[in-house]
Design an enzyme around this catalytic site. Structure first.
Site, short mmCIF file in Angstrom:
data_model
loop_
_atom_site.label_atom_id
_atom_site.label_comp_id
_atom_site.label_asym_id
_atom_site.label_seq_id
_atom_site.Cartn_x
_atom_site.Cartn_y
_atom_site.Cartn_z
N ASP A 1 -1.51 -0.90 6.51
CA ASP A 1 -1.71 -0.44 7.88
C ASP A 1 -3.14 -0.02 8.16
O ASP A 1 -3.51 0.24 9.30
CB ASP A 1 -0.78 0.74 8.19
CG ASP A 1 -1.10 1.98 7.36
OD1 ASP A 1 -1.83 1.84 6.35
OD2 ASP A 1 -0.62 3.06 7.70
N ASP B 1 0.86 -1.18 0.00
CA ASP B 1 0.00 0.00 0.00
C ASP B 1 0.89 1.23 0.00
O ASP B 1 2.00 1.20 0.55
CB ASP B 1 -0.89 -0.02 1.24
CG ASP B 1 -1.92 1.10 1.21
OD1 ASP B 1 -2.28 1.53 0.12
OD2 ASP B 1 -2.34 1.52 2.30
N THR C 1 0.13 4.53 1.20
CA THR C 1 0.07 5.29 2.45
C THR C 1 0.49 4.40 3.62
O THR C 1 -0.03 3.31 3.81
CB THR C 1 -1.34 5.82 2.70
OG1 THR C 1 -1.75 6.58 1.55
CG2 THR C 1 -1.38 6.70 3.93
#
Length: 795
Positions: free
Chosen positions: A542, A304, A306
């Protein structure tokens, strides 16, 4: 409908006296979290093993009928067991400490204040606040809800979030995806799902490990060979030694002990344990031990953007008004939107830092959802009712509008761009967005993690392909990836245009590296498509929207600062939130698996030549050429001691499937050559009537040692200075044992190298055998081993 009195209780939570009363009654959630086996289980598991049972019986036979010097192999049981226990106890301490650091911490209302507790601190009837990403740690009932949606896929397999209202039941093990609320704990401790799930999630085991299963298969086959081999050897020794059953039993023990690959299981456990401890020192929590093996097999990492390539924190760069809107007024709107969300995401939090709350009254809210990609609120302001939405420009606006083009232009530079729009009606999840009026672009700066570029370069060097899968605008994600020099980042793909069928999706994934506007369900589908093409996939993330993909990936890697839900389903948690830790994790996995496969070649080579010797000597009906101490000497110098060093050496070769088949391809030829050379030397030495039985036996020992040390030299490639020292030390130790009549010299080992003809024969046969071993390894590596198996010999 809740009464006013009940609402007051919900807001206040339990008092200190009520908590104490429940603690005294045992109504707590204090279920011991097992991060590893207990001390008793560790001791039993290391003592009561198949290897210890087999070798223990043979050691007992030597103690009864033989010389204690021939029972040296028995002390390996004590040494192996102690090393295994000590290493696992060290790993246990590290893991338990890290598990405490990484556990979810619910927010509980006590005496009107919200306090953060460990899960074990929750008691019956506690009021627990809930927000996006929160893991539900106890069973309960919803007492407050504001757009609350809960993902129960970990329990039911249903991927769609479930909308929860006041009075609905909540089960521990699920997690909040959207909205906020509160629950009252109705089941705690062993009565809740949490007790069962926590134990299953944190138990360290080697199940479903190809490496461990392969070794167990080998041990079972050897176990079945031991009984017929023992009968054959005893029969043969009685024929050659007369009626001396003691000599026959000693010969049997000498033949059977080397068949068991002693130390291989031990070294596997040690390598895993040392790997866990090493990763623990890097603030990396391994939640499932097989994850270390899985990391060695990863060839695709889905990351991912971010929180992985960029830091979670952002900064509001500018507000670009449209249509004559006043920037100061728009900043008031943004401040109100941030204040209306009790749990703002990273983007909204960055906006709130620069836009103060004007104090407007909130009349309706829609929390952010990764599926909707927008959030909104309705207010009563001094200027009257206002209804605003903040979200992704490509979701809120049609194609080819000036505002959409402006947003894409800003996003192409690596900026994160949100669109603020005004709507005419009260905000609602089903609101018609075609009536939205663009008011401003909200431009956020993303900070790229300083370690991201080096991490991507590491994966490229190790033949691991990185796929950046993000919910953000594809051009924005592509700009970030391009700045990190990720291959094919200049052609980002909008996931909304990807085919739904698995084959088409897999083709797109094979051809691209950057994907934007990916929904949570698409992330999961992408992982499945890559796995269907034979890839071993690691997924990093996350946020809550990463949970489903993390759960389905072969290896899920979560950031320590991520949501409790992601940490709960991931096998690896990077507690320091550093993407740079991931190369160390992958390298550790490769080191463990690559080295175990390397030393397995040594152990199984010994097993093959031992079985060959037992059968050949039994059928030829000559005295067994070795005492047990001879094989202890050879095994220690060519396998046991070197294997400990090789098992902990650096190794970056990616592991592949087919462990047993590949190891046997390498071990069987060398084992047969070593066994045949030893039998040949022994028969030639027996034909020399001038040689004593000890000198004849010594010739066989010399040949077997030299061939075995050559196998060690081949397996140890490529050479480093310490490997050369290790091989030379082995040769020096054997020379001492065979020629020097001092401490632990030839008298102790009962060797005699004084007969030149037999020793010369041993050396000549050993040279020929070593050449055959070299040819066999060359053919396996260059011929049969070409392709999937290539490179496993010459690491």
């Amino acid at each position: 409908m809740a009464t006013t009195e009940q609402r007051v209780d919900v807001l206040r939570g339990l008092t200190a006296a009520e908590v104490a009363q429940r603690v005294a009654a045992g109504q707590t959630n204090d279920v011991p979290a097992r991060t590893s086996r207990t001390v008793g289980e560790i001791v039993r598991a290391n003592v009561l093993t198949r290897f210890n049972a087999i070798v223990g019986v043979l050691f007992a036979i030597i103690l009864v009928v033989g010389d204690i010097r021939d029972g040296l192999f028995g002390f390996v049981i004590i040494i192996n067991t102690l090393i295994g226990i000590v290493q696992e106890l060290r790993a246990k301490r590290t893991l338990e400490r890290l598990a405490i650091v990484g556990e979810a911490r619910p927010r509980v209302r006590r005496d009107g204040e919200v306090v953060e507790l460990a899960p074990s601190g929750v008691v019956l009837d506690d009021i627990i606040d809930l927000g996006p990403g929160d893991k539900i740690v106890v069973d309960g009932v919803v007492v407050a809800a504001d757009g609350l949606e809960v993902d129960e896929s970990l329990l039911t397999g249903e991927s769609d979030p479930v909308h929860k209202q006041v009075g609905d039941q909540l089960l521990s093990g699920s997690f909040v995806t959207v909205g906020t609320g509160a629950q009252r704990a109705t089941k705690v401790g062993r009565e809740a799902y949490a007790a069962q799930l926590a134990e299953e999630a944190s138990r360290f085991t080697l199940v479903n490990s190809e490496l461990r299963n392969g070794i167990n298969t080998i041990l079972k086959v050897i176990q079945y060979l031991l009984i017929p081999a023992a009968i054959l050897i005893i029969w043969s020794q009685i024929r050659t030694q007369g009626s001396d059953i003691r000599e026959a039993l000693v010969g049997m023990v000498a033949a059977l002990v080397p068949m068991v690959p002693e130390g291989l299981v031990l070294l596997t456990s040690i390598a895993f344990a040392v790997g866990v401890v090493r990763l623990g020192r890097r603030q990396c929590l391994v939640q499932e031990l097989p994850a270390i093996e899985g990391l060695a097999r990863v060839d695709v990492v889905c990351a991912d953007k971010t929180g992985t390539l960029t830091e979670n924190g952002m900064r509001l760069a500018e507000v670009r008004p449209f249509g004559g809107h006043d920037e100061a007024q728009l900043r008031c709107v943004l401040g109100a939107l941030c204040a209306a969300d009790p749990r703002p995401n990273a983007s909204l939090a960055a906006v709130g830092e620069r836009c103060p709350d004007p104090g407007w009254t909130v009349t309706a809210t829609v929390p952010f959802s990764s599926a909707r990609k927008w959030s909104g609120a309705s207010f009563t302001s001094p200027d009257g009712p206002q209804h605003w939405i903040l979200g992704a420009p490509d979701v809120l606006l049609p194609d080819d509008t000036p505002e959409r083009l402006a947003a894409e232009e800003a996003g192409a530079g690596g900026l994160r761009v949100l669109l603020l729009v005004r709507v005419a009606a009260t905000v609602d999840p089903a609101i018609d967005l075609t009536t939205a009026v663009p008011a401003a672009l909200v431009v956020l700066e993303q900070r790229i993690r300083p370690e991201a570029a080096g991490t991507l370069a590491f994966f490229a060097e190790q033949d691991v392909e990185v796929k950046v899968i993000s919910g953000d605008n594809a051009r924005s994600v592509g700009a970030v990836a391009q700045s990190l020099r990720l291959p094919r980042a200049d052609a980002p793909v909008d996931a909304r245009k990807l085919p739904a069928e698995r084959d088409g999706l897999a083709d797109a994934l094979e051809n691209g590296t950057v994907f934007g506007r990916v929904t949570p369900s698409q992330k999961r589908d992408m992982v499945g498509a890559l796995q269907a093409r034979g890839h071993t996939v690691a997924m990093t993330g996350d946020g809550v929207n990463d949970v489903l993909a993390l759960k389905d990936a072969d290896i899920g890697v979560a950031m320590g600062s991520g949501s409790p839900a992601t940490r709960a389903v991931a096998q690896i948690v990077l507690l320091d939130n550093s993407f740079a830790t991931l190369p160390h994790v992958v390298a550790e996995g490769r080191r463990v698996i690559g080295n175990i496969e390397r030393v397995a070649n040594l152990f199984l080579t010994k097993t093959v030549y031992s079985v060959f010797l037992a059968i050949a000597i039994g059928l030829i009906a000559v005295p067994f050429p070795f005492l047990p101490r001879h094989l202890t000497l050879i095994g220690s110098l060519t396998i046991g001691i070197p294997a400990f060093f090789l098992a902990l050496a650096p190794n970056h070769e990616r592991a592949r499937t087919g462990f047993v088949r590949r190891v046997l391809r390498l071990a069987v030829p060398s084992g047969l050559v070593a066994g045949a050379a030893t039998v040949t030397t022994y028969l030639l030495a027996r034909a020399d009537t001038t040689a004593t039985p000890i000198q004849q036996s010594t010739a066989a020992v010399v040949t077997l040692y030299l061939v075995a040390v050559w196998v060690l030299a081949v397996v140890a490639r490529p050479y480093a200075w310490w490997k050369i020292v290790m091989i030379c030390a082995s040769i020096g130790a054997f020379t001492w044992a065979a020629t020097v009549p001092l401490f632990f010299g030839r008298d102790f080992w009962q060797l005699d190298t004084g007969h030149v003809p037999t020793v010369t024969t041993a050396l000549v046969v050993a040279v020929v055998a070593a050449a055959l071993v070299e040819v066999a390894y060359y053919l396996v590596d260059r011929g049969v081993g070409r392709g999937a198996d290539r490179g496993l010999v010459r690491r």
